[in-house]
Design an enzyme around this catalytic site. Structure first.
Site, PDB file in Angstrom:
ATOM      1  N   HIS A 153      31.624 106.975 136.319  1.00 34.81           N
ATOM      2  CA  HIS A 153      30.500 107.237 137.250  1.00 34.81           C
ATOM      3  C   HIS A 153      29.245 106.462 136.839  1.00 34.81           C
ATOM      4  O   HIS A 153      28.141 106.872 137.160  1.00 34.81           O
ATOM      5  CB  HIS A 153      30.158 108.725 137.342  1.00 34.81           C
ATOM      6  CG  HIS A 153      31.346 109.623 137.478  1.00 34.81           C
ATOM      7  ND1 HIS A 153      31.837 110.029 138.698  1.00 34.81           N
ATOM      8  CD2 HIS A 153      32.169 110.175 136.544  1.00 34.81           C
ATOM      9  CE1 HIS A 153      32.897 110.807 138.510  1.00 34.81           C
ATOM     10  NE2 HIS A 153      33.128 110.901 137.199  1.00 34.81           N
ATOM     11  N   SER A 274      12.188  82.640 139.087  1.00 35.43           N
ATOM     12  CA  SER A 274      11.511  83.029 140.320  1.00 35.43           C
ATOM     13  C   SER A 274      10.323  82.100 140.519  1.00 35.43           C
ATOM     14  O   SER A 274       9.678  81.698 139.559  1.00 35.43           O
ATOM     15  CB  SER A 274      11.026  84.472 140.198  1.00 35.43           C
ATOM     16  OG  SER A 274       9.939  84.704 141.068  1.00 35.43           O
ATOM     17  N   LYS A 280      10.809  86.139 135.236  1.00 38.35           N
ATOM     18  CA  LYS A 280      12.132  86.438 135.756  1.00 38.35           C
ATOM     19  C   LYS A 280      13.195  85.428 135.363  1.00 38.35           C
ATOM     20  O   LYS A 280      12.955  84.234 135.288  1.00 38.35           O
ATOM     21  CB  LYS A 280      12.085  86.480 137.292  1.00 38.35           C
ATOM     22  CG  LYS A 280      11.248  87.597 137.823  1.00 38.35           C
ATOM     23  CD  LYS A 280      12.035  88.872 137.977  1.00 38.35           C
ATOM     24  CE  LYS A 280      12.815  88.797 139.251  1.00 38.35           C
ATOM     25  NZ  LYS A 280      13.335  90.066 139.674  1.00 38.35           N
ATOM     26  N   GLU A 287      25.517  87.208 141.177  1.00 34.98           N
ATOM     27  CA  GLU A 287      25.314  87.824 142.494  1.00 34.98           C
ATOM     28  C   GLU A 287      26.087  87.071 143.570  1.00 34.98           C
ATOM     29  O   GLU A 287      26.625  87.671 144.514  1.00 34.98           O
ATOM     30  CB  GLU A 287      23.826  87.843 142.845  1.00 34.98           C
ATOM     31  CG  GLU A 287      23.020  88.763 141.948  1.00 34.98           C
ATOM     32  CD  GLU A 287      21.532  88.496 142.077  1.00 34.98           C
ATOM     33  OE1 GLU A 287      20.911  89.113 142.949  1.00 34.98           O
ATOM     34  OE2 GLU A 287      20.999  87.653 141.332  1.00 34.98           O
TER      35      GLU A 287
END
Ligand code: ARG
Length: 458
Positions: A153, A274, A280, A287
């Protein structure tokens, strides 16, 4: 190619909707190879003269050299790669080029070419997947003892080792490899010689072309052979399932690389920055692997929908078989390469992982088990006592094994100092020594078996 029967040429819209050359030009190498095998067979069977066959073969080689050098020209009037090649062949060698299409149709031609293409792509993907497996096994070997929280979980459950976790993906990829190999076995039959749908009246030798093209056998039913795209669907099925595995692994990296987790520093080479937030470092490659899985599954669905309800034999709908296969194959190749680089280049922050396992009270089960084993307490009661210990540690912001014996004995006087042996994360993983378990000893067994099957130690 069929002007004889027609009074008028096709409209612009007909030409455009009909053209597959924009994508099936990717089949040019397979198309040339199949044509060469076909014409050699025609000569051997005395259906064309040896001289004509030689002329045609030489011409095909010239066409191939042109494609290699300049790319395949895209003329919608010629519809597809088969007609494009034949038209250029005719320009180069004259009317004798027309003999190439004896005892053949574009229906068996495209089925043959496409099988060859999928076979080549399968072989190349299998190489890529072996590289990913090696990468997983190498990295797992470096981290057979690195402790991290294991989750259910996505909640900390029990400590595991990073090596064990990575080897779980090795198993998934091993199943993908077996699916691709299995699909390849069924694919490897030659449709060539099935002609348009019914076979041919010419005395051809299908075994000869079968052999020349590296197929195991000729297909047994010409109607099936020209209308079957199971091999493409098998490929897409294997690709989809593989993409799902890569997507799950990518998702782990996305989570692990986030600051609250901090389990991994992604390789710079597979990250982006970024334009506005200087701090970042985004896991874009991971992704996109996650995102591409959706597209790959979409490709499988697209071809399944195309094939559903088609009567025998060939229907033009089937021309739509190639774009989803080409797209899925290209995306999957990229995903495999990205994940191989990510696994090899990731900087795992093993200190953070270990700390997360400790502060997540991952050894609570070990405490409960100890109470059952050493203090003869029923498991339900042991579960309750352990819950109290976790609550106390949580309140103090400490690990379970940082509680003092006095503190533990307030919770239950039956606890003695032997308990500390069970509470450390090392003891916890070492105890899970069942076959396939997370104990470093077991993980090393898995790794050794994997290395052997990948031929890594030769
Ligand atoms: N361009 C076609 C395809 O890719 C080739 C086969 C055409 N056959 C036909 N009967 N029109 O499927």
């Amino acid at each position: 190619m069929w002007g004889g029967r027609f009074a008028e040429g096709p409209s612009a819209i007909m030409r455009e909707i009909n053209a597959s050359i924009p994508f099936d030009k990717q089949l040019w190498q397979q198309d040339i190879a199949a044509s060469k095998a076909h014409v050699a067979m025609l000569a051997a069977c005395k259906i064309v003269s040896v001289e004509d066959a030689d002329t045609i073969t030489g011409g095909l080689e010239k066409v191939a050299a042109e494609y290699e050098a300049d790319g395949v020209p895209e003329n919608w009037d010629l519809e597809d790669i088969h007609m494009t090649t034949e038209a250029r062949l005719a320009e180069l060698v004259g009317p004798v080029a027309g003999r190439l299409h004896t005892a053949r149709s574009r229906n068996d031609q495209v089925a043959t070419d496409f099988r060859l293409w999928v076979r080549d792509e399968t072989d190349s993907l299998l190489e890529g997947l072996a590289g990913l497996q090696r990468s997983l096994v190498e990295t797992a070997g470096q981290h057979a003892d690195s402790i991290m929280p294991g989750f259910t979980h996505l909640q900390t459950a029990q400590p595991v080792t990073l090596g064990h976790h990575l080897m779980a993906y090795y198993e998934m990829i091993a199943r993908d490899v077996s699916r691709f190999k299995d699909a390849r076995v069924r694919l490897n039959q030659s449709p060539l010689g099935s002609a348009a749908l019914a076979g041919t009246g010419f005395p051809i030798d299908r075994k000869m072309t079968t052999q020349a093209l590296g197929f195991d056998a000729p297909t047994a039913n010409s109607l099936d052979a020209v209308s079957d795209r199971d091999f493409a669907l098998d490929f897409l099925g294997a690709a989809s399932q593989c993409a799902l595995h890569l997507s799950r692994l990518a998702e782990e990296f996305v989570i692990w690389a986030s600051q609250p987790f901090g389990f991994v520093r992604m390789p710079d080479t597979l990250s982006t920055g970024s334009s506005i937030m200087p701090q970042k470092k985004n896991p874009d490659a991971a992704e996109l692997v996650r995102g591409h899985a959706g597209r790959i599954v979409g490709c499988q669905m697209a071809l399944m929908m195309t094939m559903k309800g088609l009567p025998l034999a060939y229907s033009k709908d089937m021309q739509d078989d190639k774009p989803p296969v080409f797209e899925a194959a290209g995306l999957l190749q990229l995903c495999v390469a990205a994940m191989t680089g990510m696994v090899a280049g990731a900087d795992f922050r093993t200190g953070r992982m270990r700390q997360a396992a400790e502060l997540g009270y991952a050894t609570a089960t070990d405490l409960a088990d100890w109470l059952v084993r050493e203090a003869d307490i029923p498991f339900r009661e042991a579960h309750h006592i352990t819950g109290a210990a976790v609550k106390l540690a949580e309140g103090k912001g400490s690990a379970l094994d940082e509680l003092s014996l006095e503190e533990l004995q307030v919770i239950d006087p039956r606890i003695d100092d032997r308990v500390y042996k069970a509470l450390s994360v090392e003891a916890s993983v070492a105890a899970r020594n069942s076959y396939g378990g997370t104990a470093p000893e077991q993980v090393r067994v898995q790794i050794a078996e994997a290395r052997k099957s990948l031929g890594m130690d030769q």
